[in-house]
Design a protein around this motif. Structure first.
Motif, PDB file in Angstrom:
ATOM      1  N   ALA A 329      27.455  -8.980   0.235  1.00 51.25           N
ATOM      2  CA  ALA A 329      25.861  -9.765  -0.059  1.00 51.25           C
ATOM      3  C   ALA A 329      25.363 -10.108   1.463  1.00 51.25           C
ATOM      4  O   ALA A 329      24.150 -10.125   0.757  1.00 51.25           O
ATOM      5  N   THR A 330      25.492 -10.630   2.756  1.00 53.89           N
ATOM      6  CA  THR A 330      24.862 -10.585   3.443  1.00 53.89           C
ATOM      7  C   THR A 330      23.865  -9.602   3.180  1.00 53.89           C
ATOM      8  O   THR A 330      21.761  -9.137   3.843  1.00 53.89           O
ATOM      9  N   LEU A 331      24.579  -8.284   4.009  1.00 49.23           N
ATOM     10  CA  LEU A 331      23.887  -6.678   3.558  1.00 49.23           C
ATOM     11  C   LEU A 331      23.507  -6.536   2.402  1.00 49.23           C
ATOM     12  O   LEU A 331      21.839  -5.885   3.008  1.00 49.23           O
ATOM     13  N   PHE A 332      23.585  -6.672   1.203  1.00 49.34           N
ATOM     14  CA  PHE A 332      21.739  -6.612  -0.013  1.00 49.34           C
ATOM     15  C   PHE A 332      21.371  -7.390   0.650  1.00 49.34           C
ATOM     16  O   PHE A 332      20.172  -6.955   0.407  1.00 49.34           O
ATOM     17  N   VAL A 333      21.065  -8.540   0.519  1.00 47.38           N
ATOM     18  CA  VAL A 333      20.247  -9.616   0.991  1.00 47.38           C
ATOM     19  C   VAL A 333      19.358  -8.847   2.039  1.00 47.38           C
ATOM     20  O   VAL A 333      18.031  -8.670   2.320  1.00 47.38           O
ATOM     21  N   MET A 334      20.093  -8.329   2.889  1.00 43.14           N
ATOM     22  CA  MET A 334      18.887  -7.583   4.262  1.00 43.14           C
ATOM     23  C   MET A 334      18.212  -6.331   3.589  1.00 43.14           C
ATOM     24  O   MET A 334      16.900  -6.804   4.260  1.00 43.14           O
ATOM     25  N   ALA A 335      18.868  -5.875   2.498  1.00 48.83           N
ATOM     26  CA  ALA A 335      18.053  -4.023   2.824  1.00 48.83           C
ATOM     27  C   ALA A 335      16.541  -5.288   1.464  1.00 48.83           C
ATOM     28  O   ALA A 335      15.297  -4.686   1.363  1.00 48.83           O
ATOM     29  N   VAL A 336      16.916  -5.759   0.468  1.00 41.71           N
ATOM     30  CA  VAL A 336      16.085  -6.131  -0.323  1.00 41.71           C
ATOM     31  C   VAL A 336      14.803  -7.012  -0.157  1.00 41.71           C
ATOM     32  O   VAL A 336      14.063  -6.811   0.361  1.00 41.71           O
ATOM     33  N   ILE A 337      15.403  -8.311   0.878  1.00 40.73           N
ATOM     34  CA  ILE A 337      13.907  -8.612   2.039  1.00 40.73           C
ATOM     35  C   ILE A 337      13.583  -7.891   2.787  1.00 40.73           C
ATOM     36  O   ILE A 337      11.955  -8.273   2.716  1.00 40.73           O
ATOM     37  N   VAL A 338      13.655  -6.733   3.253  1.00 38.69           N
ATOM     38  CA  VAL A 338      13.035  -5.912   4.148  1.00 38.69           C
ATOM     39  C   VAL A 338      11.963  -4.973   2.858  1.00 38.69           C
ATOM     40  O   VAL A 338      11.691  -4.868   3.540  1.00 38.69           O
ATOM     41  N   MET A 339      12.775  -4.574   2.439  1.00 40.34           N
ATOM     42  CA  MET A 339      11.484  -4.099   0.695  1.00 40.34           C
ATOM     43  C   MET A 339      10.495  -4.778   0.085  1.00 40.34           C
ATOM     44  O   MET A 339       9.781  -4.122   0.272  1.00 40.34           O
ATOM     45  N   PHE A 340      10.588  -6.513   0.230  1.00 43.63           N
ATOM     46  CA  PHE A 340       9.088  -6.988  -0.615  1.00 43.63           C
ATOM     47  C   PHE A 340       8.854  -7.438   0.666  1.00 43.63           C
ATOM     48  O   PHE A 340       7.392  -7.207   0.610  1.00 43.63           O
ATOM     49  N   ALA A 341       9.038  -7.301   2.139  1.00 42.17           N
ATOM     50  CA  ALA A 341       8.213  -7.439   3.690  1.00 42.17           C
ATOM     51  C   ALA A 341       7.354  -6.637   3.635  1.00 42.17           C
ATOM     52  O   ALA A 341       5.876  -6.392   3.603  1.00 42.17           O
ATOM     53  N   LEU A 342       8.169  -5.220   3.145  1.00 45.18           N
ATOM     54  CA  LEU A 342       7.240  -4.078   3.394  1.00 45.18           C
ATOM     55  C   LEU A 342       5.921  -4.093   1.978  1.00 45.18           C
ATOM     56  O   LEU A 342       5.047  -2.746   2.557  1.00 45.18           O
ATOM     57  N   LEU A 343       6.666  -4.744   1.151  1.00 44.69           N
ATOM     58  CA  LEU A 343       5.558  -4.007  -0.210  1.00 44.69           C
ATOM     59  C   LEU A 343       4.348  -5.121  -0.107  1.00 44.69           C
ATOM     60  O   LEU A 343       3.174  -4.590  -0.905  1.00 44.69           O
ATOM     61  N   PHE A 344       4.259  -6.414  -0.028  1.00 40.82           N
ATOM     62  CA  PHE A 344       3.308  -7.103   0.024  1.00 40.82           C
ATOM     63  C   PHE A 344       3.330  -7.855   1.132  1.00 40.82           C
ATOM     64  O   PHE A 344       3.966  -8.637   1.556  1.00 40.82           O
ATOM     65  N   PRO A 345       1.788  -8.703   0.842  1.00 44.26           N
ATOM     66  CA  PRO A 345       1.549  -9.481   2.044  1.00 44.26           C
ATOM     67  C   PRO A 345       2.245 -11.261   1.457  1.00 44.26           C
ATOM     68  O   PRO A 345       2.519 -11.267   0.682  1.00 44.26           O
ATOM     69  N   ILE A 346       1.348 -11.462   2.894  1.00 45.85           N
ATOM     70  CA  ILE A 346       2.225 -12.732   2.498  1.00 45.85           C
ATOM     71  C   ILE A 346       1.750 -14.212   1.894  1.00 45.85           C
ATOM     72  O   ILE A 346       3.003 -14.572   1.350  1.00 45.85           O
ATOM     73  N   GLU A 347       0.628 -14.304   1.370  1.00 46.87           N
ATOM     74  CA  GLU A 347       0.337 -15.150   0.277  1.00 46.87           C
ATOM     75  C   GLU A 347       0.492 -15.003  -1.111  1.00 46.87           C
ATOM     76  O   GLU A 347       1.178 -16.420  -1.470  1.00 46.87           O
ATOM     77  N   MET A 348       1.034 -14.037  -1.255  1.00 48.06           N
ATOM     78  CA  MET A 348       1.439 -13.522  -2.722  1.00 48.06           C
ATOM     79  C   MET A 348       2.571 -13.857  -2.704  1.00 48.06           C
ATOM     80  O   MET A 348       3.376 -14.460  -4.243  1.00 48.06           O
ATOM     81  N   LEU A 349       3.595 -13.421  -1.672  1.00 49.52           N
ATOM     82  CA  LEU A 349       4.455 -13.430  -1.481  1.00 49.52           C
ATOM     83  C   LEU A 349       4.993 -15.566  -1.549  1.00 49.52           C
ATOM     84  O   LEU A 349       5.749 -16.114  -2.282  1.00 49.52           O
ATOM     85  N   ALA A 350       4.081 -16.282  -0.681  1.00 46.97           N
ATOM     86  CA  ALA A 350       4.530 -17.422  -1.094  1.00 46.97           C
ATOM     87  C   ALA A 350       3.860 -18.069  -2.544  1.00 46.97           C
ATOM     88  O   ALA A 350       5.166 -19.328  -2.568  1.00 46.97           O
ATOM     89  N   LYS A 351       3.455 -17.689  -3.145  1.00 45.03           N
ATOM     90  CA  LYS A 351       2.843 -18.338  -4.810  1.00 45.03           C
ATOM     91  C   LYS A 351       3.645 -18.060  -5.378  1.00 45.03           C
ATOM     92  O   LYS A 351       4.489 -18.278  -6.430  1.00 45.03           O
ATOM     93  N   ILE A 352       4.560 -16.717  -5.111  1.00 46.03           N
ATOM     94  CA  ILE A 352       5.515 -16.449  -6.361  1.00 46.03           C
ATOM     95  C   ILE A 352       6.527 -17.091  -6.049  1.00 46.03           C
ATOM     96  O   ILE A 352       7.540 -17.540  -6.623  1.00 46.03           O
ATOM     97  N   THR A 353       7.011 -17.365  -4.921  1.00 46.34           N
ATOM     98  CA  THR A 353       8.415 -17.739  -4.692  1.00 46.34           C
ATOM     99  C   THR A 353       8.400 -19.291  -4.904  1.00 46.34           C
ATOM    100  O   THR A 353       8.812 -20.094  -5.697  1.00 46.34           O
ATOM    101  N   SER A 354       6.702 -19.502  -4.738  1.00 49.60           N
ATOM    102  CA  SER A 354       6.366 -21.311  -5.364  1.00 49.60           C
ATOM    103  C   SER A 354       6.737 -20.905  -6.937  1.00 49.60           C
ATOM    104  O   SER A 354       7.091 -22.423  -7.283  1.00 49.60           O
ATOM    105  N   ALA A 355       6.065 -20.517  -7.883  1.00 50.45           N
ATOM    106  CA  ALA A 355       6.223 -20.355  -8.640  1.00 50.45           C
ATOM    107  C   ALA A 355       7.481 -20.066  -9.304  1.00 50.45           C
ATOM    108  O   ALA A 355       7.697 -21.151 -10.887  1.00 50.45           O
ATOM    109  N   ILE A 356       8.665 -19.511  -8.782  1.00 51.66           N
ATOM    110  CA  ILE A 356       9.907 -19.302  -8.953  1.00 51.66           C
ATOM    111  C   ILE A 356      10.710 -20.155  -8.673  1.00 51.66           C
ATOM    112  O   ILE A 356      11.166 -20.752  -9.559  1.00 51.66           O
ATOM    113  N   ILE A 357      10.542 -20.984  -8.087  1.00 51.28           N
ATOM    114  CA  ILE A 357      11.270 -22.362  -7.389  1.00 51.28           C
ATOM    115  C   ILE A 357      10.993 -23.466  -7.987  1.00 51.28           C
ATOM    116  O   ILE A 357      11.578 -23.983  -8.865  1.00 51.28           O
TER     117      ILE A 357
END
Length: 405
Positions: A329-357
Motif C-alpha cells: 500500500a505504501t509503495l502504491f501511494v508513493m507512485a500515485v503521489i509522484v504522478m499528481f505532483a508532476l501533473l498539477f500546480p499547488i493551488e489546484m491540488l489544494a482546492k481539489i483536496t479541500s473540495a473532496i474532503i
C-alpha cells in the motif's frame, strides 16, 4: 519465512497521547501555513486571519464528529467503516475510503510543490527531481516503522512550532499597526471583501486537513477510545492559535501583493526584517516534509484497512513482517503521489483536496447522525450532542456550495 504476511502479523499498538497529538499537529502545520498562507492572502487580503478563523470553525465542528466516531470505532480506514456502520452499503463505504486515499495523495503532492519552493532558497534543482526524491525518502521512512515514523514526526513538529513562534517574534513589532488595520477592517468588509474571505477560507481550510488523518492510525494507538478524541482537539486547537497569530503578523509586516505572490512567504518576512531567509527556509522544509510523511502514512493505512474490509485488493493488506507496516500500500501511494505532483500546480491540488474532503466531512456528520438516532452505545466511547453533527453537515455543505457560486 516470508517477511510479508497478512495472517499472523498485525499493526503495533504503541502510540501515546503525545505522539498522536504531534502526528496530527504535524499534518495540520505542514504546507498549509508555510506554503499556502500567501495564497490565502491573495484572496482575503487584510482579512487573512479571519479566513483562517472561518476555516477553523468548520474544522472544529467536524473534529467533534471525528472524535466521537473514532472513539466508538477505533479502526484503520475509519471513514469507510463509519459509513458502512451507518448506512450498510459496501459500495458507499468503498467510495468514501478511496476518496480519503485520494485526498491524502493529492495533499502530499501539493506539499511536494511547497517543498520545492523552499528548497530553492538553498540549491537549484529541477522541480521533478526534487519532488521524486522527497517522496522516495519519506516512503522509506513510512515503511521503516510506525513508532519510528511517529517519533520523527513529533521531532519535526516541535521544530515547526519553533519556526512559527520565531516568525511571530521576528515580525512582532508589526503589531503596532494593528489599531490602524483594525479600523480599516471594520469598514471595508463589503460584499467583494466577503467573497474574498470565503475564497481565502476555502484555501485556508486545506491547512486544517490533518486531524481526520489521526483516526486512521487508531489500531496503533494505546487506549484509542479516550486518547484519540483528546488528541484530535489538542492538535486542532494548537494549530488554530498558531495559524491566526502568524497570519496576523504576516499581513501587518508585509506588502500584501508581495506576500501573495511569494513561493516562500514566511522566508520573505525574514528577508525584509534583515534576517537570513535560510533560517525559516530550513524550518519550512522540515514542516513540509513532515506533512508529506503523515499523508503517506495515512493513505497507506486507509488502503490497508479497506483491504481488510474487502473494499480494496487484498494485496494492500500485506504487512512487512520486520516492521509491521503495509508495504504494498505504501509503495502504491508513493507512485500515485509522484504522478499528481508532476501533473498539477499547488493551488489546484489544494482546492481539489479541500473540495473532496468537505464531501467526506459531510458524510461523516451524516453517518454519526444516523448512528446516534439508532441510539447505539459503545462502552468507554465519548458522546456529544447530536446538534454538533447537524450543524457541521449544514455548514460544510454551505461552505462547499459557496465556492462554486
Amino acid at each position: 519465512m516470508d517477511d510479508n504476511n497478512t495472517e499472523s502479523v498485525s499493526l503495533k499498538r504503541s502510540l501515546s497521547f503525545a505522539l498522536v497529538t504531534f502526528y496530527g499537529l504535524g499534518t495540520i502545520l505542514g504546507a498549509g501555513i508555510y506554503a499556502l498562507v500567501g495564497k490565502v492572502a491573495g484572496h482575503a487580503g487584510i482579512f487573512t486571519p479571519l479566513a483562517f478563523l472561518l476555516a477553523s470553525f468548520i474544522a472544529f465542528l467536524t473534529a467533534i464528529s471525528y472524535a466521537e466516531l473514532s472513539s466508538r470505532f477505533p479502526l484503520s480506514a475509519g471513514e469507510a467503516y463509519y459509513v458502512r456502520r451507518a448506512f450498510g452499503h459496501d459500495w458507499l463505504s468503498g467510495l468514501i475510503g478511496w476518496m480519503v486515499v485520494f485526498t491524502g495523495v493529492v495533499s502530499a503532492a501539493a506539499i511536494a510543490h511547497g517543498f520545492v519552493g523552499y528548497l530553492r532558497l538553498f540549491i537549484s534543482i529541477p522541480s521533478p527531481l526534487a519532488m521524486i526524491g522527497l517522496i522516495i525518502l519519506l516512503g522509506a521512512v513510512a515503511i521503516w516503522g510506525i513508532i519510528e515514523s511517529a517519533m520523527m514526526a513529533m521531532l519535526m513538529t516541535l521544530i515547526e512550532i519553533g519556526g512559527l513562534l520565531l516568525v511571530i517574534y521576528v515580525a512582532g513589532n508589526s503589531l503596532q499597526r494593528l489599531p490602524e488595520v483594525w479600523h480599516q477592517m471594520r469598514f471595508s468588509l463589503s460584499m467583494a471583501g466577503s467573497s474574498g474571505v470565503l475564497a481565502g477560507a476555502f484555501i485556508a481550510f486545506y491547512a486544517y486537513i490533518g486531524f481526520e488523518d489521526m483516526v486512521n492510525i487508531a489500531e496503533e494507538i494505546k487506549h484509542p477510545e479516550k486518547t484519540l478524541p483528546y488528541a484530535i482537539f489538542a492538535a486542532l486547537g494548537i494549530g488554530t492559535l498558531l495559524y491566526v497569530l502568524v497570519a496576523l503578523v504576516a499581513i501587518l509586516a508585509l506588502p500584501l501583493e508581495a506576500f501573495a505572490q511569494s513561493e516562500a512567504p514566511l522566508a520573505l518576512i525574514f528577508q525584509l526584517r534583515g534576517y537570513p531567509p535560510s533560517i525559516i527556509g530550513m524550518i519550512s522544509l522540515i514542516a513540509i516534509v513532515n506533512g508529506a510523511l503523515v499523508q503517506i502514512i495515512m493513505a497507506s493505512r486507509v488502503m490497508y484497512g479497506m483491504a481488510k474490509q474487502h473494499n480494496a485488493p487484498v494485496l494492500f493488506a500485506t504487512l512487512y513482517r520486520r516492521t509491521q507496516t503495509p508495504l504494498i500500500a505504501t509503495l502504491f501511494v508513493m507512485a500515485v503521489i509522484v504522478m499528481f505532483a508532476l501533473l498539477f500546480p499547488i493551488e489546484m491540488l489544494a482546492k481539489i483536496t479541500s473540495a473532496i474532503i468537505l464531501c467526506i466531512f459531510i458524510m461523516m456528520h451524516l453517518s454519526l447522525i444516523a448512528i446516534k438516532k439508532r441510539k447505539e452505545v459503545q462502552p468507554n466511547a465519548v458522546s456529544y450532542p447530536i446538534l454538533f453533527p447537524i450543524a457541521g453537515a449544514f455548514l460544510s455543505a454551505l461552505f462547499l456550495i459557496l465556492q462554486f457560486l
